[in-house]
Design a protein around this motif. Structure first.
Motif, PDB file in Angstrom:
ATOM      1  N   ARG A 146       0.976  -0.978   0.087  1.00 55.62           N
ATOM      2  CA  ARG A 146      -0.122   0.150  -0.011  1.00 55.62           C
ATOM      3  C   ARG A 146       1.003   1.274   0.219  1.00 55.62           C
ATOM      4  N   ASP A 177     -19.293  -2.742   1.093  1.00 58.44           N
ATOM      5  CA  ASP A 177     -19.547  -2.136  -0.276  1.00 58.44           C
ATOM      6  C   ASP A 177     -18.100  -2.364  -1.087  1.00 58.44           C
ATOM      7  N   GLN A 200     -11.401  -8.113  -4.450  1.00 60.10           N
ATOM      8  CA  GLN A 200     -12.344  -6.931  -4.185  1.00 60.10           C
ATOM      9  C   GLN A 200     -11.745  -6.277  -2.991  1.00 60.10           C
ATOM     10  N   VAL A 201     -12.082  -5.008  -3.328  1.00 61.36           N
ATOM     11  CA  VAL A 201     -11.601  -3.842  -2.076  1.00 61.36           C
ATOM     12  C   VAL A 201     -12.868  -3.480  -1.739  1.00 61.36           C
ATOM     13  N   LYS A 202     -12.943  -3.743  -0.473  1.00 59.59           N
ATOM     14  CA  LYS A 202     -14.266  -3.290   0.159  1.00 59.59           C
ATOM     15  C   LYS A 202     -14.255  -1.971   1.324  1.00 59.59           C
ATOM     16  N   GLU A 203     -15.320  -1.271   1.444  1.00 56.92           N
ATOM     17  CA  GLU A 203     -15.477  -0.122   2.390  1.00 56.92           C
ATOM     18  C   GLU A 203     -15.297  -1.128   3.628  1.00 56.92           C
ATOM     19  N   LYS A 204     -14.672  -0.680   4.654  1.00 58.13           N
ATOM     20  CA  LYS A 204     -14.451  -1.555   5.992  1.00 58.13           C
ATOM     21  C   LYS A 204     -15.717  -1.431   6.793  1.00 58.13           C
ATOM     22  N   ASP A 205     -16.366  -0.395   6.987  1.00 59.43           N
ATOM     23  CA  ASP A 205     -17.800  -0.403   7.622  1.00 59.43           C
ATOM     24  C   ASP A 205     -18.978  -0.815   6.869  1.00 59.43           C
ATOM     25  N   THR A 206     -19.096  -0.582   5.670  1.00 58.25           N
ATOM     26  CA  THR A 206     -20.363  -1.051   4.953  1.00 58.25           C
ATOM     27  C   THR A 206     -20.337  -2.151   4.126  1.00 58.25           C
ATOM     28  N   LEU A 230     -15.522  -1.574  -3.752  1.00 51.07           N
ATOM     29  CA  LEU A 230     -15.261  -0.341  -4.232  1.00 51.07           C
ATOM     30  C   LEU A 230     -14.428  -0.499  -5.584  1.00 51.07           C
ATOM     31  N   GLY A 253      -3.114   5.854  -1.306  1.00 49.06           N
ATOM     32  CA  GLY A 253      -4.343   5.346  -1.816  1.00 49.06           C
ATOM     33  C   GLY A 253      -4.097   4.258  -2.710  1.00 49.06           C
TER      34      GLY A 253
END
Length: 360
Positions: free
Chosen positions: A306, A349, A341-347, A351, A309
């Protein structure tokens, strides 16, 4: 009184039968060991798959002992080598090798000759290569013979000049082209033979194996498609080794504990190899079948980098682990890429979906 006489006669009959069986066993001829001769054969093109990397760095000499010394002198000459081929201590041939236009690897072949340490004739083929980090060498031939109509090719895998090192040298049984480690026995047809390479490496003795045996089955509980191109096992004590690909993944072996040491699977033109370093040993008991569970389901683990971003995924940092703990490597061609898959941590979803470029 009559009953006592009958009992006595029965005991005498049983004793006579027991004595007869014992006498038959004692007088039965012991299995006669057979002898087979071995001849040196050099290979212009090496096609044998070996169970371990045989190449060693060239450093001052090819360390094959002979009557004149501990090795054959080698000197660097530009991009090539000058080598003593007849064991007199003086270099007499210069090797520049031939560079493969596709791989850019330089290859050379030579046959070392002279007198063996026991006074017999020495003829030892050598193959050399330079991948850009200096010359390395390995045996370039084999001792070939025939056992019960089945051909053997015995390779000096450890490069010490002898071909009878059990657990360290290699042998091809039949025409498979895949070598197993040299063991004390080989599987021929449905039988096991005890095979010993004689001192001097000019012949071998063969006799039936009379120890406890069981069945090792690595095919029944394998999850996956494709053809088993190679599957070499070796006993933990190093005394036995078998290539099961030629036996449809199932063979009779001496009782003991066995590990998978190398394997390859093919489907069409595709091929994948196995790193079995983390697999457990399988215990084979007398008159029983031991099965190895491996292959699918396969799980993938991976690392990523990483930078702010930006996320970077590298196909070389993805590990594919099978059910037996084996790691599947060397995919050729690389094949279909896994999807990241890169996901939004809280939801949760998604990305972005990521795949490796250039996959087929």
């Amino acid at each position: 009184m009559q009953g006592a006489v009958k009992a006595l006669l029965t005991l005498l009959q049983e004793a006579t039968m027991t004595f007869g069986l014992l006498l038959t066993a004692l007088l039965a001829p012991a299995p006669v060991a057979e002898h087979a001769s071995l001849d040196v054969k050099a290979y212009r093109t090496w096609k044998i798959e070996l169970p371990a990397d045989p190449f060693q760095k060239v450093s001052g000499a090819i360390p094959i002992p002979h009557a004149g010394g501990a090795g054959f002198v080698v000197e660097p000459r530009g991009q090539g080598l000058a080598i003593d081929t007849d064991g007199d201590g003086e270099v007499d041939r210069e090797l520049n090798g031939r560079k493969d236009p596709d791989t850019q690897v330089r290859h050379a072949r030579v046959v070392l000759t002279g007198k063996a340490t026991d006074g017999g004739e020495l003829r030892y083929p050598v193959r050399l290569k330079d991948e850009g980090a200096g010359w390395v060498w390995a045996a370039g031939g084999a001792l070939v013979g025939d056992v019960g109509g089945v051909g053997l090719q015995i390779i000096d895998l450890d490069g010490n000049g002898s071909f009878h090192d059990v657990g360290r040298d290699a042998v091809v049984v039949g025409g498979t082209g895949v070598a197993q480690f040299l063991g004390e026995t080989i599987a021929v047809g449905d039988g096991l033979l005890r095979v010993t390479v004689e001192d001097g490496d000019r012949g071998l003795t063969i006799e039936p194996f009379d120890g406890a045996t069981g069945t090792l089955d690595i095919a029944s509980e394998f999850g996956g498609k494709g053809v088993m191109l190679a599957a070499v096992v070796q006993s933990v004590d190093g005394r036995q080794s078998f290539e099961l690909g030629a036996h449809d993944g199932k063979v009779t072996v001496p009782a003991g504990s066995y590990r998978l040491v190398t394997a390859a699977l093919g489907l069409g033109d595709a091929r994948v190899d196995v790193d079995p370093a983390r697999m457990k040993a399988v215990q084979v008991s007398g008159d029983a079948t031991a099965k190895l569970g491996w292959g699918a389901p396969i799980r993938a683990t991976f690392d990523y980098e990483r930078d702010g971003g930006e996320l970077t995924f590298d196909p070389r940092q993805v590990s594919y682990i099978g059910a037996g703990g084996e790691r599947w490597i060397g995919w050729n061609p690389i094949g279909k890429s896994p999807k990241f898959q890169v996901k939004e941590k809280d939801t949760g979803d998604v990305l972005v979906d990521v795949v490796f470029p250039g996959s087929c």
